[in-house]
Design an enzyme around this catalytic site. Structure first.
Site, PDB file in Angstrom:
ATOM      1  N   HIS A 117       6.120  -0.790   2.711  1.00 29.36           N
ATOM      2  CA  HIS A 117       7.134  -1.780   2.313  1.00 29.36           C
ATOM      3  C   HIS A 117       6.765  -2.387   0.973  1.00 29.36           C
ATOM      4  O   HIS A 117       5.584  -2.577   0.658  1.00 29.36           O
ATOM      5  CB  HIS A 117       7.318  -2.861   3.387  1.00 29.36           C
ATOM      6  CG  HIS A 117       6.117  -3.716   3.657  1.00 29.36           C
ATOM      7  ND1 HIS A 117       5.834  -4.866   2.937  1.00 29.36           N
ATOM      8  CD2 HIS A 117       5.127  -3.599   4.580  1.00 29.36           C
ATOM      9  CE1 HIS A 117       4.732  -5.419   3.417  1.00 29.36           C
ATOM     10  NE2 HIS A 117       4.279  -4.674   4.396  1.00 29.36           N
ATOM     11  N   ASP A 119       8.286  -5.358  -0.238  1.00 28.78           N
ATOM     12  CA  ASP A 119       8.389  -6.822  -0.278  1.00 28.78           C
ATOM     13  C   ASP A 119       7.045  -7.437   0.089  1.00 28.78           C
ATOM     14  O   ASP A 119       6.198  -6.794   0.722  1.00 28.78           O
ATOM     15  CB  ASP A 119       9.487  -7.312   0.664  1.00 28.78           C
ATOM     16  CG  ASP A 119       9.156  -7.054   2.130  1.00 28.78           C
ATOM     17  OD1 ASP A 119       8.868  -5.888   2.469  1.00 28.78           O
ATOM     18  OD2 ASP A 119       9.169  -8.005   2.931  1.00 28.78           O
ATOM     19  N   GLU A 185      10.076  -6.203   5.271  1.00 30.83           N
ATOM     20  CA  GLU A 185       9.130  -6.241   6.386  1.00 30.83           C
ATOM     21  C   GLU A 185       8.520  -7.624   6.563  1.00 30.83           C
ATOM     22  O   GLU A 185       8.355  -8.105   7.693  1.00 30.83           O
ATOM     23  CB  GLU A 185       8.029  -5.198   6.173  1.00 30.83           C
ATOM     24  CG  GLU A 185       7.186  -4.902   7.401  1.00 30.83           C
ATOM     25  CD  GLU A 185       6.016  -5.855   7.579  1.00 30.83           C
ATOM     26  OE1 GLU A 185       5.445  -5.895   8.692  1.00 30.83           O
ATOM     27  OE2 GLU A 185       5.653  -6.547   6.612  1.00 30.83           O
ATOM     28  N   GLU A 186       8.177  -8.273   5.457  1.00 27.60           N
ATOM     29  CA  GLU A 186       7.536  -9.585   5.553  1.00 27.60           C
ATOM     30  C   GLU A 186       8.505 -10.673   5.996  1.00 27.60           C
ATOM     31  O   GLU A 186       8.087 -11.780   6.339  1.00 27.60           O
ATOM     32  CB  GLU A 186       6.884  -9.972   4.223  1.00 27.60           C
ATOM     33  CG  GLU A 186       5.787  -9.026   3.741  1.00 27.60           C
ATOM     34  CD  GLU A 186       4.551  -9.015   4.624  1.00 27.60           C
ATOM     35  OE1 GLU A 186       4.572  -9.620   5.714  1.00 27.60           O
ATOM     36  OE2 GLU A 186       3.545  -8.401   4.227  1.00 27.60           O
TER      37      GLU A 186
END
Length: 484
Positions: A117, A119, A185-186
């Site tokens: 990911h 982000d 994702e975060e």
């Protein structure tokens, strides 16, 4: 997940069978990785400089710039089919931009999906950083910066490994490779399931490599073979219709924060084990973690006794862990002398592999309702839920992964669990039941992902690239296709 094992880890460092590396040998791939490593590191630094945060309270433009930068890197690696895609959230706003790039498989060859990911987490208290968060800085063999480890290094491992394998194997590379670089994702991957359903065939693969985990320690690689699941929710205690003066009415009735505290105290036994009936718990970790290493890595203060029983590794990986992560009560600075009528806490319960989240949620509900102190009204509100995960370590892909990790590092690879959760893996498992899922990563116990001074060990980063290049080279010759 830290420290050196006190017991012999399960691992594979088997020698290559006859003819299995006629092309794509370890030294050829190592040379290819080394030749481009300075450029790989420079590109990672460029990614770190982009503050792409998917939380709704942050600007979207840097996140889109981050996705575009990843797309350009994939095109530069020789991938022609590159798209930046997103789907809408339930409220109609767009989800994080994901980058999907594909090299189709030759006839009879398997396809590997490489996930990471782009982000990152917010910076937090910038005064705690020793360097500028979005300026990558090399110091003492590590690269510091937000996202340097979690998970922009994972992106560059995928790209650099593919480039090395493509260079060395040339026309003999028939392996299908799909890059799936998520952009939220975060923020909890709010559109992950919807995105998978909308692009199910586009992302179908025989092997899925999730590069978002950690190694055992610096210098010792690991394949993450289990993840704990997660359920959370809130528990509210109500005792009065409204607040009253603590002097006039205090004594015969206890305030809500006190009663909630008494209820919270029932969640663990005297040794600190989770005391909720019906939860899965085993003491089956394959390696041991020395207490001194755990205390140092977790920053446990001197004199604080560790909670729970059984091995420390099992307490982290194969047993439940419950924490109170939020508490609604007036701040001390604004507290008044009143009996508070209600108080609320948020719990987070990590689940052992084998636990069904819905059953765990019901177990918490039953426990808090049965232990209502002094007859107080208890309101239980369930929150999020995520399944645990366990790798089939006998699968061909897991065997290849363990071999590749040991070959790249030059030491035995360790099978470890992770105390944390990656809930979207449950979606991958459900939608692609035929896929073999491998969880790898570039972090180590001092990476401090999500915290100030996040960093990446540069030597382990190089080894991780070589390990994945070896994995791709070996999978190029494996009969792993599912027939889909």
């Amino acid at each position: 997940m830290t420290s050196s094992p006190a017991a012999t880890p399960r691992s594979t460092t088997t020698t290559t069978g006859p003819g299995r590396e006629a092309s794509g040998g370890t030294e050829d791939l190592r040379s290819a990785v080394d030749r481009s490593f300075d450029q790989t590191l420079a590109r990672l630094k460029e990614l770190v400089a982009i503050p792409g945060i998917a939380w709704p309270s942050f600007e979207r433009a840097p996140l889109e710039r981050s996705a575009d930068a990843v797309a350009e890197l994939l095109r530069a690696a020789g991938i022609d089919d590159v798209q930046v895609l997103s789907v809408n959230k339930d409220d109609g706003t767009p989800g994080g931009p994901a980058v999907v790039a594909r090299r189709p498989a030759a006839a009879g060859k398997p396809t590997v999906l490489l996930y990471a990911h782009h982000d990152v987490q917010p910076v937090g208290d910038e005064s705690l950083w020793e360097t500028q968060p979005f300026t990558a800085v090399e110091k003492d063999g590590r690269l510091y910066g937000r996202g340097a480890a979690d998970d922009k290094a994972g992106i560059m491992v995928h790209i650099a490994a593919y480039a090395a394998a493509a260079e060395v194997l040339g026309g003999s590379l028939g392996l299908g490779v799909t890059f799936f670089i998520e952009g939220e994702e975060e923020a909890g991957s709010p559109t992950f399931r919807t995105f998978l359903e909308a692009n199910r065939e586009l992302l179908r693969a025989d092997v899925i490599v999730v590069a978002d985990s950690s190694n055992w320690k610096v210098g010792t690689p690991a394949l993450t073979t289990s993840l704990r699941g997660l359920v959370d929710g809130t528990v509210e205690v109500q005792v009065l219709d409204h607040a009253v003066h603590s002097g006039m009415f205090g004594g015969p009735v206890l305030d809500a924060p006190t009663l909630l505290s008494r209820l919270i105290a029932t969640l663990h036994d005297a040794d600190g084990n989770v005391a909720i009936e019906g939860l899965v718990a085993t003491d089956t970790a394959a390696v041991e973690m020395p207490e001194a290493d755990y205390r140092a890595d977790a920053s446990v203060l001197d004199g604080v006794r560790l909670a729970g029983t059984g091995s420390i590794a099992s307490r982290l990986w194969t047993k439940p862990a419950l924490s109170i992560i939020g508490f609604d009560a007036p701040a001390v600075e604004v507290a008044s002398n009143t009996l508070l009528p209600r108080a609320r806490a948020k719990f987070s319960l990590r689940l052992a592999p084998g636990q069904v989240p819905a059953e765990a949620m019901d177990a918490v509900r039953r426990h808090v309702e049965a232990n209502a102190p002094f007859g107080a009204k208890v309101v239980f509100t369930p929150g999020e839920a995520g399944n645990p995960f366990q790798t089939d370590t006998s699968s061909p892909a897991a065997t290849v992964a363990m071999w590749a990790l040991g070959e790249a590092w030059g030491v035995q690879a360790v099978e470890t669990g992770i105390g944390g959760s990656i809930p979207f893996i449950a979606d991958l498992t459900e939608l692609y039941p035929e896929s073999q899922i491998l969880v790898t990563g570039v972090e180590d116990p001092d990476s401090r992902a999500h915290s100030a001074n996040e960093s990446l060990h540069i030597g382990d980063f190089r080894n991780a690239i070589l390990a994945e290049a070896l994995m791709l080279s070996r999978l190029n010759n494996e009969a792993l296709t599912t027939g889909n």
